[in-house]
Design an enzyme around this catalytic site. Structure first.
Site, PDB file in Angstrom:
ATOM      1  N   HIS A 141      -4.298  22.704  13.243  1.00  0.00           N
ATOM      2  CA  HIS A 141      -3.593  21.770  12.363  1.00  0.00           C
ATOM      3  C   HIS A 141      -2.411  21.191  13.121  1.00  0.00           C
ATOM      4  O   HIS A 141      -2.160  21.535  14.284  1.00  0.00           O
ATOM      5  CB  HIS A 141      -3.149  22.460  11.078  1.00  0.00           C
ATOM      6  CG  HIS A 141      -4.272  22.696  10.103  1.00  0.00           C
ATOM      7  ND1 HIS A 141      -4.938  21.669   9.469  1.00  0.00           N
ATOM      8  CD2 HIS A 141      -4.851  23.835   9.670  1.00  0.00           C
ATOM      9  CE1 HIS A 141      -5.873  22.160   8.683  1.00  0.00           C
ATOM     10  NE2 HIS A 141      -5.855  23.473   8.789  1.00  0.00           N
ATOM     11  N   ASP A 170      -0.764  14.962  13.561  1.00  0.00           N
ATOM     12  CA  ASP A 170      -1.740  14.287  12.706  1.00  0.00           C
ATOM     13  C   ASP A 170      -1.578  12.771  12.751  1.00  0.00           C
ATOM     14  O   ASP A 170      -2.572  12.035  12.838  1.00  0.00           O
ATOM     15  CB  ASP A 170      -1.576  14.755  11.256  1.00  0.00           C
ATOM     16  CG  ASP A 170      -2.111  16.151  11.024  1.00  0.00           C
ATOM     17  OD1 ASP A 170      -2.780  16.696  11.922  1.00  0.00           O
ATOM     18  OD2 ASP A 170      -1.849  16.704   9.942  1.00  0.00           O
TER      19      ASP A 170
END
Length: 397
Positions: A143, A172
Site C-alpha cells: 500500500h 498512490d
C-alpha cells in the site's frame, strides 16, 4: 466546444484509490469511463468509513464518491467464460483499459495484452501496480506506506526524528494516479497518430523514485539527505514552518534572497537579511540552526491572524498552515470553482482549467447501475441481457 476527452471510452478495472483517481480525471474531462466491477462486492472502497449522504440521500463513502464521480458501472464475472466474452465486446469499442490486478492475473484469465491487442489493435492497456510487472518484488502486496518507504520518501518525512505518515497518499497519487494518467494519455496520443495501441506498465515505486530529485542530487554531491536538515525539509530558516503565539503555524517559503529580504524586513528581523542560505549558511549547519531559532522566537510573539495581516501585502512567500476544512473554505479555491458539494460529499476539481470546458461533477455509480445500458450499447438484445443477468454472469443494480 466539447469536453477535451469527449468520445473517449475507457474501461476501468481498478478499485480503491490510485486507478479510480486516474480515471476520475479522465471522466472530469469528458471521457466515458466504464467501471468494470465483479459481481460480488465490487469496489470495496464503497464500504469504508466514514459514511455520509449523497445528493440523492443514499449513504455513501465520500472518498469513493469523489474518485468515481461521472463514471458508469457494469458488474461482470470475469472468472466465467461468458463474462470474459462480454468484456471482449467492451474492449472492441474501447480506446483504453486500465487494470490494477496482481501481475499475471489477466493473462491467466486469457485477457492479457496479446489477447486484448488482437481484439482491438488501437487499444491502450495500462497495468497499474505497486512494483511493476517485472522485477523481484512484482508479486509483493503493498500500500501507499510501503511504496513511500521503499523509495526513500518516508525517510525524508520525519517529526522529531521519527518517520511521519502524511495524509496525502504520495505513493498512490503521485507514483500511481498521475503516472498512470500521463502515460495513458501519451499512449493514447500515439495510438491516434499510428493506429497502434501500446501496453503501459506503471509501477507506483517507479513514479516515486523518478521524482525524488533533491535527495538524489544530495547523494550525487556526496552529501547525506537528512530530514529536517536539508534545504527543502526545514534545514534553513527561509524554508520551514514556524509556530505562532496561539499554537498555529506559518509556512515561510522565502527561498530566493529577494523574498527573504522582504520577509526579514516585515518580521522586524533586518539583522538576519544576510543570514540566507545563498549567503553561505549551509542547510542543517549550526549557523542555520541559530538563524532558525531566532526566527522561531520572533514568530512566536504574535498570533497567526496578526502575522497574516503583516504579510498580506508583502511579496515574500508566507502563508498560514491551514487545516483541511480551512483550505476547502478558502476564498481563493472557491473563486476558481474548485470545491463543489453533492449532498454531504465534497467534490474538488478539475485538475486544471481548460478553455471551452466547464466541469460539472456527476454522481458516482452504484454497483452495476449501468450494466443493462452498457450491454445494449455493445449490441446485446434484451433477451440475451436477461439471460446474462439470470445466469449471474452480470448483475445490475
Amino acid at each position: 466546444m466539447t469536453a477535451p476527452l469527449a468520445g473517449l471510452v475507457v474501461l476501468d478495472l481498478t478499485r480503491l484509490l490510485p486507478g479510480p483517481a486516474a480515471t476520475m480525471h479522465l471522466a472530469d474531462l469528458g471521457a466515458d469511463v466504464i467501471k468494470v466491477e465483479d459481481t460480488g462486492e465490487g469496489d470495496y472502497m464503497r464500504g469504508f468509513p466514514p459514511t455520509v449522504r449523497n445528493a440523492a440521500g443514499t449513504p455513501v463513502n465520500p472518498s469513493y464518491e469523489a474518485v468515481n464521480r461521472g463514471k458508469r458501472s457494469i458488474a461482470l464475472d470475469l472468472k466465467r467464460p461468458e463474462g470474459r466474452a462480454v468484456l471482449m465486446r467492451l474492449v472492441h469499442r474501447a480506446d483504453a483499459l486500465i487494470e490494477g490486478f496482481r501481475p499475471g492475473v489477466l493473462e491467466r484469465l486469457g485477457l492479457g495484452w496479446d489477447a486484448l491487442h488482437a481484439e482491438n489493435p488501437k487499444l491502450v492497456v495500462c497495468s497499474l501496480s505497486g512494483y511493476g510487472q517485472t522485477g523481484p518484488l512484482a508479486q509483493r502486496a503493498g500500500h501507499d506506506l510501503n511504496y513511500i518507504a521503499m523509495t526513500g520518501v518516508l525517510d525524508q518525512v520525519r517529526v522529531d526524528g521519527e518517520p511521519a505518515i502524511p495524509n496525502l497518499q504520495m505513493g498512490d497519487l503521485l507514483g500511481g494516479t498521475l503516472s498512470a494518467l500521463s502515460m495513458l494519455l501519451a499512449a493514447l496520443l500515439a495510438a491516434q497518430r499510428t493506429g497502434q495501441g501500446r501496453y503501459v506498465d506503471v509501477a507506483m515505486t517507479d513514479g516515486l523514485l523518478a521524482h525524488h530529485f533533491f535527495p538524489h542530487a544530495d547523494l550525487d554531491a556526496g552529501l547525506r539527505p537528512e530530514a529536517q536538515r536539508t534545504l527543502l525539509t526545514g534545514g534553513v530558516a527561509c524554508y520551514r514552518a514556524y509556530r505562532t503565539a496561539d499554537g498555529r503555524h506559518l509556512a515561510v517559503g522565502a527561498l530566493e534572497f529577494k523574498f527573504w529580504t522582504a520577509f526579514c524586513d516585515a518580521a522586524g528581523l533586518p539583522e538576519l537579511v544576510e543570514r540566507h542560505w545563498t549567503r553561505g549558511e549551509a542547510p542543517g549547519s549550526d549557523a542555520a540552526q541559530d538563524t532558525i531559532a531566532r526566527v522561531a522566537q520572533r514568530i512566536a510573539q504574535k498570533n497567526a491572524a496578526d502575522w497574516e495581516k503583516v504579510f498580506a501585502q508583502v511579496d515574500c512567500c508566507v502563508t498560514p498552515v491551514l487545516t483541511p476544512a480551512e483550505a476547502l473554505a478558502h476564498p481563493h479555491h472557491n473563486a476558481r470553482g474548485l470545491v463543489r458539494r453533492q449532498g454531504d460529499v465534497t467534490e474538488v476539481g478539475p485538475l486544471a482549467q481548460v478553455t471551452g470546458h466547464r466541469w460539472t461533477p456527476a454522481p458516482a455509480p452504484a454497483h452495476g447501475e449501468h450494466t443493462r445500458a452498457i450491454l445494449a450499447e455493445c449490441g446485446f438484445d434484451a433477451s440475451t441481457i436477461d439471460a446474462l443477468v439470470q445466469s449471474g454472469v452480470v448483475t445490475e443494480r
